[in-house]
Design a protein around this motif. Structure first.
Motif, PDB file in Angstrom:
ATOM      1  N   ARG A 276     -12.542   8.825  -9.213  1.00  0.00           N
ATOM      2  CA  ARG A 276     -13.305   8.453 -10.396  1.00  0.00           C
ATOM      3  C   ARG A 276     -12.452   8.633 -11.651  1.00  0.00           C
ATOM      4  NH1 ARG A 276     -19.057  10.977 -10.440  1.00  0.00           N
ATOM      5  NH2 ARG A 276     -19.151   9.632  -8.592  1.00  0.00           N
ATOM      6  N   LEU A 277     -12.487   7.648 -12.538  1.00  0.00           N
ATOM      7  CA  LEU A 277     -11.654   7.662 -13.737  1.00  0.00           C
ATOM      8  C   LEU A 277     -11.943   8.851 -14.646  1.00  0.00           C
ATOM      9  CD1 LEU A 277     -11.721   3.874 -14.689  1.00  0.00           C
ATOM     10  CD2 LEU A 277      -9.766   5.146 -13.841  1.00  0.00           C
ATOM     11  N   THR A 278     -13.169   9.334 -14.620  1.00  0.00           N
ATOM     12  CA  THR A 278     -13.547  10.427 -15.520  1.00  0.00           C
ATOM     13  C   THR A 278     -13.239  11.796 -14.939  1.00  0.00           C
ATOM     14  OG1 THR A 278     -15.791  10.259 -14.612  1.00  0.00           O
ATOM     15  CG2 THR A 278     -15.348   9.105 -16.681  1.00  0.00           C
ATOM     16  N   GLY A 279     -12.751  11.862 -13.706  1.00  0.00           N
ATOM     17  CA  GLY A 279     -12.328  13.118 -13.121  1.00  0.00           C
ATOM     18  C   GLY A 279     -13.360  13.764 -12.220  1.00  0.00           C
ATOM     19  N   GLY A 280     -12.901  14.747 -11.443  1.00  0.00           N
ATOM     20  CA  GLY A 280     -13.792  15.542 -10.613  1.00  0.00           C
ATOM     21  C   GLY A 280     -14.148  14.971  -9.261  1.00  0.00           C
ATOM     22  N   VAL A 281     -13.769  13.723  -8.965  1.00  0.00           N
ATOM     23  CA  VAL A 281     -14.127  13.077  -7.704  1.00  0.00           C
ATOM     24  C   VAL A 281     -12.908  12.350  -7.145  1.00  0.00           C
ATOM     25  CG1 VAL A 281     -15.558  11.333  -6.583  1.00  0.00           C
ATOM     26  CG2 VAL A 281     -16.535  12.774  -8.372  1.00  0.00           C
ATOM     27  N   GLY A 282     -12.646  12.546  -5.866  1.00  0.00           N
ATOM     28  CA  GLY A 282     -11.537  11.859  -5.203  1.00  0.00           C
ATOM     29  C   GLY A 282     -11.106  12.613  -3.967  1.00  0.00           C
ATOM     30  N   THR A 283     -10.626  11.888  -2.970  1.00  0.00           N
ATOM     31  CA  THR A 283     -10.195  12.511  -1.717  1.00  0.00           C
ATOM     32  C   THR A 283      -8.839  11.965  -1.292  1.00  0.00           C
ATOM     33  OG1 THR A 283     -11.210  10.820  -0.302  1.00  0.00           O
ATOM     34  CG2 THR A 283     -12.601  12.692  -0.962  1.00  0.00           C
ATOM     35  N   LEU A 284      -8.142  12.763  -0.489  1.00  0.00           N
ATOM     36  CA  LEU A 284      -6.875  12.310   0.069  1.00  0.00           C
ATOM     37  C   LEU A 284      -7.080  11.160   1.049  1.00  0.00           C
ATOM     38  CD1 LEU A 284      -5.167  15.756   0.673  1.00  0.00           C
ATOM     39  CD2 LEU A 284      -4.418  14.011  -0.936  1.00  0.00           C
ATOM     40  N   ARG A 285      -8.209  11.177   1.753  1.00  0.00           N
ATOM     41  CA  ARG A 285      -8.527  10.084   2.676  1.00  0.00           C
ATOM     42  C   ARG A 285      -8.615   8.761   1.918  1.00  0.00           C
ATOM     43  NH1 ARG A 285     -12.546  12.310   4.599  1.00  0.00           N
ATOM     44  NH2 ARG A 285     -14.155  11.415   3.268  1.00  0.00           N
ATOM     45  N   GLY A 286      -9.239   8.788   0.764  1.00  0.00           N
ATOM     46  CA  GLY A 286      -9.330   7.588  -0.051  1.00  0.00           C
ATOM     47  C   GLY A 286      -7.968   7.141  -0.544  1.00  0.00           C
ATOM     48  N   CYS A 287      -7.093   8.106  -0.881  1.00  0.00           N
ATOM     49  CA  CYS A 287      -5.737   7.764  -1.316  1.00  0.00           C
ATOM     50  C   CYS A 287      -4.986   7.003  -0.233  1.00  0.00           C
ATOM     51  CB  CYS A 287      -4.973   9.035  -1.677  1.00  0.00           C
ATOM     52  SG  CYS A 287      -5.489   9.810  -3.204  1.00  0.00           S
ATOM     53  N   ILE A 288      -5.081   7.515   0.992  1.00  0.00           N
ATOM     54  CA  ILE A 288      -4.388   6.866   2.110  1.00  0.00           C
ATOM     55  C   ILE A 288      -4.915   5.456   2.332  1.00  0.00           C
ATOM     56  CG2 ILE A 288      -4.228   6.876   4.636  1.00  0.00           C
ATOM     57  CD1 ILE A 288      -2.165   8.604   3.499  1.00  0.00           C
ATOM     58  N   LEU A 289      -6.239   5.302   2.314  1.00  0.00           N
ATOM     59  CA  LEU A 289      -6.833   3.984   2.555  1.00  0.00           C
ATOM     60  C   LEU A 289      -6.471   3.007   1.439  1.00  0.00           C
ATOM     61  CD1 LEU A 289     -10.381   5.025   3.849  1.00  0.00           C
ATOM     62  CD2 LEU A 289      -8.525   4.003   5.177  1.00  0.00           C
ATOM     63  N   GLY A 290      -6.546   3.457   0.200  1.00  0.00           N
ATOM     64  CA  GLY A 290      -6.191   2.586  -0.911  1.00  0.00           C
ATOM     65  C   GLY A 290      -4.731   2.183  -0.870  1.00  0.00           C
ATOM     66  N   THR A 291      -3.866   3.141  -0.553  1.00  0.00           N
ATOM     67  CA  THR A 291      -2.431   2.843  -0.449  1.00  0.00           C
ATOM     68  C   THR A 291      -2.149   1.884   0.704  1.00  0.00           C
ATOM     69  OG1 THR A 291      -1.930   5.060  -1.315  1.00  0.00           O
ATOM     70  CG2 THR A 291      -0.141   3.861  -0.246  1.00  0.00           C
ATOM     71  N   LEU A 292      -2.827   2.091   1.820  1.00  0.00           N
ATOM     72  CA  LEU A 292      -2.641   1.202   2.971  1.00  0.00           C
ATOM     73  C   LEU A 292      -3.062  -0.225   2.628  1.00  0.00           C
ATOM     74  CD1 LEU A 292      -2.009   0.604   5.919  1.00  0.00           C
ATOM     75  CD2 LEU A 292      -4.299   1.428   6.523  1.00  0.00           C
ATOM     76  N   LEU A 293      -4.177  -0.376   1.943  1.00  0.00           N
ATOM     77  CA  LEU A 293      -4.647  -1.713   1.582  1.00  0.00           C
ATOM     78  C   LEU A 293      -3.635  -2.436   0.702  1.00  0.00           C
ATOM     79  CD1 LEU A 293      -6.722  -3.947   1.512  1.00  0.00           C
ATOM     80  CD2 LEU A 293      -7.934  -2.718  -0.291  1.00  0.00           C
ATOM     81  N   LEU A 294      -3.151  -1.756  -0.338  1.00  0.00           N
ATOM     82  CA  LEU A 294      -2.196  -2.404  -1.231  1.00  0.00           C
ATOM     83  C   LEU A 294      -0.854  -2.635  -0.540  1.00  0.00           C
ATOM     84  CD1 LEU A 294      -2.822  -0.882  -4.765  1.00  0.00           C
ATOM     85  CD2 LEU A 294      -3.737  -2.941  -3.730  1.00  0.00           C
ATOM     86  N   THR A 295      -0.495  -1.781   0.399  1.00  0.00           N
ATOM     87  CA  THR A 295       0.737  -1.998   1.158  1.00  0.00           C
ATOM     88  C   THR A 295       0.620  -3.237   2.033  1.00  0.00           C
ATOM     89  OG1 THR A 295       1.187   0.388   1.206  1.00  0.00           O
ATOM     90  CG2 THR A 295       2.354  -0.976   2.802  1.00  0.00           C
ATOM     91  N   ILE A 296      -0.544  -3.404   2.654  1.00  0.00           N
ATOM     92  CA  ILE A 296      -0.771  -4.612   3.469  1.00  0.00           C
ATOM     93  C   ILE A 296      -0.698  -5.860   2.600  1.00  0.00           C
ATOM     94  CG2 ILE A 296      -2.515  -5.872   4.800  1.00  0.00           C
ATOM     95  CD1 ILE A 296      -3.451  -3.181   5.900  1.00  0.00           C
ATOM     96  N   VAL A 297      -1.334  -5.782   1.425  1.00  0.00           N
ATOM     97  CA  VAL A 297      -1.316  -6.937   0.514  1.00  0.00           C
ATOM     98  C   VAL A 297       0.113  -7.248   0.082  1.00  0.00           C
ATOM     99  CG1 VAL A 297      -2.016  -7.744  -1.769  1.00  0.00           C
ATOM    100  CG2 VAL A 297      -3.669  -6.596  -0.297  1.00  0.00           C
ATOM    101  N   SER A 298       0.891  -6.211  -0.225  1.00  0.00           N
ATOM    102  CA  SER A 298       2.250  -6.421  -0.728  1.00  0.00           C
ATOM    103  C   SER A 298       3.229  -6.845   0.355  1.00  0.00           C
ATOM    104  CB  SER A 298       2.757  -5.128  -1.390  1.00  0.00           C
ATOM    105  OG  SER A 298       1.936  -4.754  -2.464  1.00  0.00           O
ATOM    106  N   ASN A 299       3.056  -6.318   1.565  1.00  0.00           N
ATOM    107  CA  ASN A 299       4.060  -6.520   2.603  1.00  0.00           C
ATOM    108  C   ASN A 299       3.706  -7.560   3.653  1.00  0.00           C
ATOM    109  OD1 ASN A 299       5.002  -4.268   1.259  1.00  0.00           O
ATOM    110  ND2 ASN A 299       5.803  -3.292   3.085  1.00  0.00           N
ATOM    111  N   SER A 300       2.420  -7.764   3.915  1.00  0.00           N
ATOM    112  CA  SER A 300       2.035  -8.556   5.085  1.00  0.00           C
ATOM    113  C   SER A 300       1.483  -9.937   4.777  1.00  0.00           C
ATOM    114  CB  SER A 300       1.007  -7.772   5.922  1.00  0.00           C
ATOM    115  OG  SER A 300       1.572  -6.574   6.398  1.00  0.00           O
ATOM    116  N   LEU A 301       1.087 -10.199   3.535  1.00  0.00           N
ATOM    117  CA  LEU A 301       0.564 -11.534   3.231  1.00  0.00           C
ATOM    118  C   LEU A 301       1.629 -12.610   3.396  1.00  0.00           C
ATOM    119  CD1 LEU A 301      -1.815 -11.040   0.155  1.00  0.00           C
ATOM    120  CD2 LEU A 301      -2.396 -11.336   2.563  1.00  0.00           C
TER     121      LEU A 301
END
Length: 352
Positions: A276-301
């Motif tokens: 969350r942009l305002t702070g206090g909310v976020g998980t490492l699991r979400g970081c991995i998933l978000g990074t994986l999605l953008l990596t797929i978009v950048s590398n596999s399209l």
């Protein structure tokens, strides 16, 4: 009863975001596989894992900054560049040829100093994290390219041996191409385990989320707000330094100009993962998933014939969507908080 339901909904929002990101990853992977037949090959999977290593380490920096201060730390690429440059040049100048751990420790030392500078300015003068780290990024860039005259450097023997070592190597039977997973992947796994344990099972971790959620409430609860913010920014510097050395050994040479410019993609990845942009909310699991999605978009399209320019369009759209989701979450959380306060006030009024 209504209050409890609202609170439950508010807590489940990040999990829902992560779930939807996971579904998008699955759908996108199936589409690419159906059109190219290459996505689930061992080469491509290995290349995706390799491409995720440094962005995923950077994502730790972005996560810690957002959840603790409610603002992005955009200095981590330049901290990575400067600390890895100093570690590499010092290793060359002293002729060190021992364990790679010492190279990482040198980088971490300088990364801690630069992260501590960010933390000190933010705590001392109460400046926004974004403004401070933008300023220090410029300072670190000037020191790197001006004061130290950084340029392309051939790696010393200790770093090259680590670069050539492979954790796992696969070979495609049809194409004959081979891909390897470097030992830096273990560093990524180690960092995520350590940060996960600290954030979820220690008082310090609770303090990080508490400070990001509401500084005043955290202070009243007994948390040392300034120390936590300072500590998070210092740790960010150390983590960025580790990422810098990882990127250098994976590139098998030091290139000072290839570090900058990744911060916005990393920030987009963690926001997409539920931070969350305002702070206090976020998980490492979400970081991995978000990074994986953008990596797929950048590398596999490219496997389905999408040009690099259209990939940038996809990434830009994902950034906007991810930011919009985070903003909606923040507004919804604020509304739920106001409704809860109104319900509590009504209950107290009825009692009196």
């Amino acid at each position: 009863m209504n209050v409890v339901k609202r609170l439950d909904i508010g807590i489940k929002i990040p999990k829902q975001v992560e779930f939807y990101v996971f579904i998008i990853i699955i759908v996108l992977s199936v589409i690419i596989q159906a059109k190219s037949g290459l996505f689930f090959t061992n080469n491509n999977i290995m290349d995706l894992l390799r491409s995720m290593i440094v962005p995923s380490i950077y994502a730790i920096c972005a996560l810690l900054s957002f959840v603790s201060t409610g603002g992005p730390d955009v200095s981590f690429p330049l901290i990575a560049a400067l600390s890895s440059h100093l570690a590499t040049t010092i290793t060359i100048n002293i002729g060190y040829d021992g364990s790679i751990i010492c190279v990482f420790l040198i980088a971490v030392f300088f990364g801690l100093l630069m992260g501590a500078l960010n933390g000190w300015i933010i705590v001392k003068y109460k400046f926004p994290t974004l403004i401070v780290t933008l300023g220090t990024s410029s300072i670190f860039s000037g020191l790197l390219l001006g004061a130290f005259g950084a340029e392309r450097i051939a790696l010393p023997g200790v770093m090259m041996r680590f670069a050539r070592a492979s954790l796992l190597t696969v070979r495609n039977a049809e194409t004959g191409l081979s891909s390897s997973l470097p030992f830096t992947f273990l560093i990524l796994v180690f960092l995520y385990i350590v940060i996960y344990l600290v954030l979820n099972f220690t008082m310090v971790g609770r303090g990080v989320y508490a400070v990001g959620g509401d500084e005043i409430s955290a202070q009243r609860a007994g948390f040392a707000v300034n120390k936590i913010i300072f500590g998070v920014l210092a740790v960010n510097g150390a983590v960025a330094a580790i990422a810098g050395v990882c990127y250098t050994v994976m590139s098998r040479r030091y290139l000072p100009t290839e570090f900058a410019g990744t911060e916005m993609t990393v920030i987009a990845a963690v926001i997409l993962g539920g931070v969350r942009l305002t702070g206090g909310v976020g998980t490492l699991r979400g970081c991995i998933l978000g990074t994986l999605l953008l990596t797929i978009v950048s590398n596999s399209l490219i496997l389905i014939g999408v040009s690099v320019y259209w990939q940038k369009v996809f990434v830009g759209g994902i950034i906007i969507i991810g930011t919009a989701i985070s903003a909606i979450q923040s507004r919804r959380a604020a509304k739920l908080s106001q409704e809860r306060e109104a319900d509590n006030y009504a209950v107290r009024k009825e009692i009196t």
